[in-house]
Write a protein that holds these residues in place. Structure first.
Motif, mmCIF file in Angstrom:
data_model
loop_
_atom_site.group_PDB
_atom_site.id
_atom_site.type_symbol
_atom_site.label_atom_id
_atom_site.label_comp_id
_atom_site.label_asym_id
_atom_site.label_seq_id
_atom_site.Cartn_x
_atom_site.Cartn_y
_atom_site.Cartn_z
ATOM 1 N N TYR A 135 0.812 -1.219 0.000
ATOM 2 C CA TYR A 135 0.000 0.000 0.000
ATOM 3 C C TYR A 135 0.846 1.270 0.000
ATOM 4 O O TYR A 135 0.308 2.369 -0.081
ATOM 5 C CB TYR A 135 -0.958 -0.019 1.191
ATOM 6 N N GLU A 136 2.160 1.102 0.070
ATOM 7 C CA GLU A 136 3.060 2.252 0.028
ATOM 8 C C GLU A 136 3.552 2.556 -1.389
ATOM 9 O O GLU A 136 4.127 3.618 -1.614
ATOM 10 C CB GLU A 136 4.298 1.989 0.898
ATOM 11 N N LEU A 137 3.374 1.666 -2.323
ATOM 12 C CA LEU A 137 3.949 1.827 -3.660
ATOM 13 C C LEU A 137 3.464 3.087 -4.371
ATOM 14 O O LEU A 137 4.247 3.771 -5.024
ATOM 15 C CB LEU A 137 3.666 0.595 -4.516
ATOM 16 N N LEU A 138 2.200 3.374 -4.296
ATOM 17 C CA LEU A 138 1.606 4.576 -4.891
ATOM 18 C C LEU A 138 2.013 4.761 -6.355
ATOM 19 O O LEU A 138 2.294 5.865 -6.807
ATOM 20 C CB LEU A 138 1.976 5.816 -4.073
ATOM 21 N N GLY A 139 2.065 3.644 -7.081
ATOM 22 C CA GLY A 139 2.362 3.696 -8.507
ATOM 23 C C GLY A 139 3.833 3.817 -8.861
ATOM 24 O O GLY A 139 4.176 3.906 -10.029
ATOM 25 N N ARG A 140 4.701 3.826 -7.860
ATOM 26 C CA ARG A 140 6.136 3.968 -8.131
ATOM 27 C C ARG A 140 6.791 2.619 -8.428
ATOM 28 O O ARG A 140 6.365 1.592 -7.919
ATOM 29 C CB ARG A 140 6.840 4.592 -6.921
ATOM 30 N N ARG A 141 7.846 2.660 -9.216
ATOM 31 C CA ARG A 141 8.699 1.486 -9.464
ATOM 32 C C ARG A 141 9.826 1.559 -8.430
ATOM 33 O O ARG A 141 10.706 2.414 -8.527
ATOM 34 C CB ARG A 141 9.259 1.524 -10.872
ATOM 35 N N PRO A 142 9.816 0.673 -7.450
ATOM 36 C CA PRO A 142 10.794 0.792 -6.363
ATOM 37 C C PRO A 142 12.175 0.256 -6.730
ATOM 38 O O PRO A 142 12.325 -0.558 -7.643
ATOM 39 C CB PRO A 142 10.183 -0.058 -5.250
ATOM 40 N N VAL A 143 13.151 0.718 -5.969
ATOM 41 C CA VAL A 143 14.489 0.164 -5.992
ATOM 42 C C VAL A 143 14.569 -0.799 -4.819
ATOM 43 O O VAL A 143 14.318 -0.415 -3.675
ATOM 44 C CB VAL A 143 15.565 1.268 -5.855
ATOM 45 N N ALA A 144 14.863 -2.058 -5.102
ATOM 46 C CA ALA A 144 14.997 -3.076 -4.056
ATOM 47 C C ALA A 144 16.434 -3.080 -3.563
ATOM 48 O O ALA A 144 17.347 -3.427 -4.305
ATOM 49 C CB ALA A 144 14.618 -4.451 -4.595
ATOM 50 N N LEU A 145 16.623 -2.668 -2.324
ATOM 51 C CA LEU A 145 17.958 -2.627 -1.734
ATOM 52 C C LEU A 145 18.273 -3.983 -1.121
ATOM 53 O O LEU A 145 17.850 -4.292 -0.015
ATOM 54 C CB LEU A 145 18.025 -1.529 -0.662
ATOM 55 N N GLY A 146 18.976 -4.801 -1.859
ATOM 56 C CA GLY A 146 19.385 -6.108 -1.372
ATOM 57 C C GLY A 146 18.472 -7.232 -1.817
ATOM 58 O O GLY A 146 17.375 -7.026 -2.344
ATOM 59 N N THR A 147 18.956 -8.445 -1.587
ATOM 60 C CA THR A 147 18.245 -9.632 -2.057
ATOM 61 C C THR A 147 16.964 -9.913 -1.279
ATOM 62 O O THR A 147 16.008 -10.431 -1.853
ATOM 63 C CB THR A 147 19.160 -10.866 -1.990
ATOM 64 N N ASP A 148 16.923 -9.578 0.009
ATOM 65 C CA ASP A 148 15.711 -9.854 0.801
ATOM 66 C C ASP A 148 14.510 -9.067 0.278
ATOM 67 O O ASP A 148 13.429 -9.623 0.092
ATOM 68 C CB ASP A 148 15.943 -9.536 2.282
ATOM 69 N N SER A 149 14.704 -7.782 0.045
ATOM 70 C CA SER A 149 13.579 -6.982 -0.461
ATOM 71 C C SER A 149 13.246 -7.364 -1.902
ATOM 72 O O SER A 149 12.074 -7.422 -2.272
ATOM 73 C CB SER A 149 13.873 -5.489 -0.332
ATOM 74 N N ALA A 150 14.262 -7.647 -2.710
ATOM 75 C CA ALA A 150 14.003 -8.056 -4.098
ATOM 76 C C ALA A 150 13.190 -9.350 -4.138
ATOM 77 O O ALA A 150 12.276 -9.492 -4.963
ATOM 78 C CB ALA A 150 15.321 -8.228 -4.856
#
Length: 187
Positions: A135-150
């Protein structure tokens, strides 16, 4: 962004804050239990909470012992400027000509872990992201910092740009910062 879109983003953000407050998993303290319940999803958003800025997603915010030890400072700023994660992020910002107020940082896991660099079971990280983070994305393409978030973003089919975690034990701070800055530019 139009006023209607700003209101919509702010409304969605308030919903994400409420979802974070409601989320629980046995064995993990909540931000409220640790004295960090505020009008944010993660305390780092006190300084890095731009709802339209580049989005950086890490594994977690902080461990419970560090949060307790640095409570006064964290209550004012939401982050520890001298830790490796934030020293690298500051280098990223300098490379991009941005300030912390220009970006949005959040973890996939919104509870506190028991010790620094704790492993979060993937099922727990996914449960938290499903309940809160999406619910935080708000249409953005995020940068995944590290393998856990990716890994979590891939599990949900979310298009993202991978980058090293700022605290990764690979290369220098400058090398990690350069790779993260490149990822932010591509996002």
């Amino acid at each position: 962004m139009s006023d209607g879109a700003c209101i919509s983003a702010a409304t969605l953000y308030r919903d994400a804050v409420a979802r974070r407050r409601a989320f629980r998993l046995p064995g993990y303290p909540t931000l409220a239990e640790a004295g960090f319940d505020g009008d944010y999803v993660s305390p780092i958003q006190m300084s890095s909470g731009n709802l339209t800025g580049p989005m950086l997603i890490s594994k977690d915010w902080l461990d419970a012992p560090s949060a307790a030890r640095h409570h006064a400072q964290l209550s004012r700023t939401g982050y520890l400027p001298d830790n490796p994660f934030n020293r690298v992020i500051d280098k990223v910002l300098a490379m991009l000509g941005l300030a912390r107020a220009d970006i949005y940082i959040t973890p996939v896991f919104h509870l506190l872990v028991s010790k620094r660099s704790s492993t979060i079971p993937p099922a727990h990280a996914r449960a938290c992201f499903k309940a809160v983070g999406q619910y935080e994305l708000l249409g953005r393409r995020p940068v995944a910092l590290g393998t856990d978030s990716a890994r979590v973003l891939r599990a949900f089919g979310i298009d993202h740009v991978p980058a090293p975690h700022p605290s990764a034990r690979i290369g220098s701070f400058d090398l990690r910062a350069s790779r993260i800055a490149d990822a932010v530019a591509r996002a």
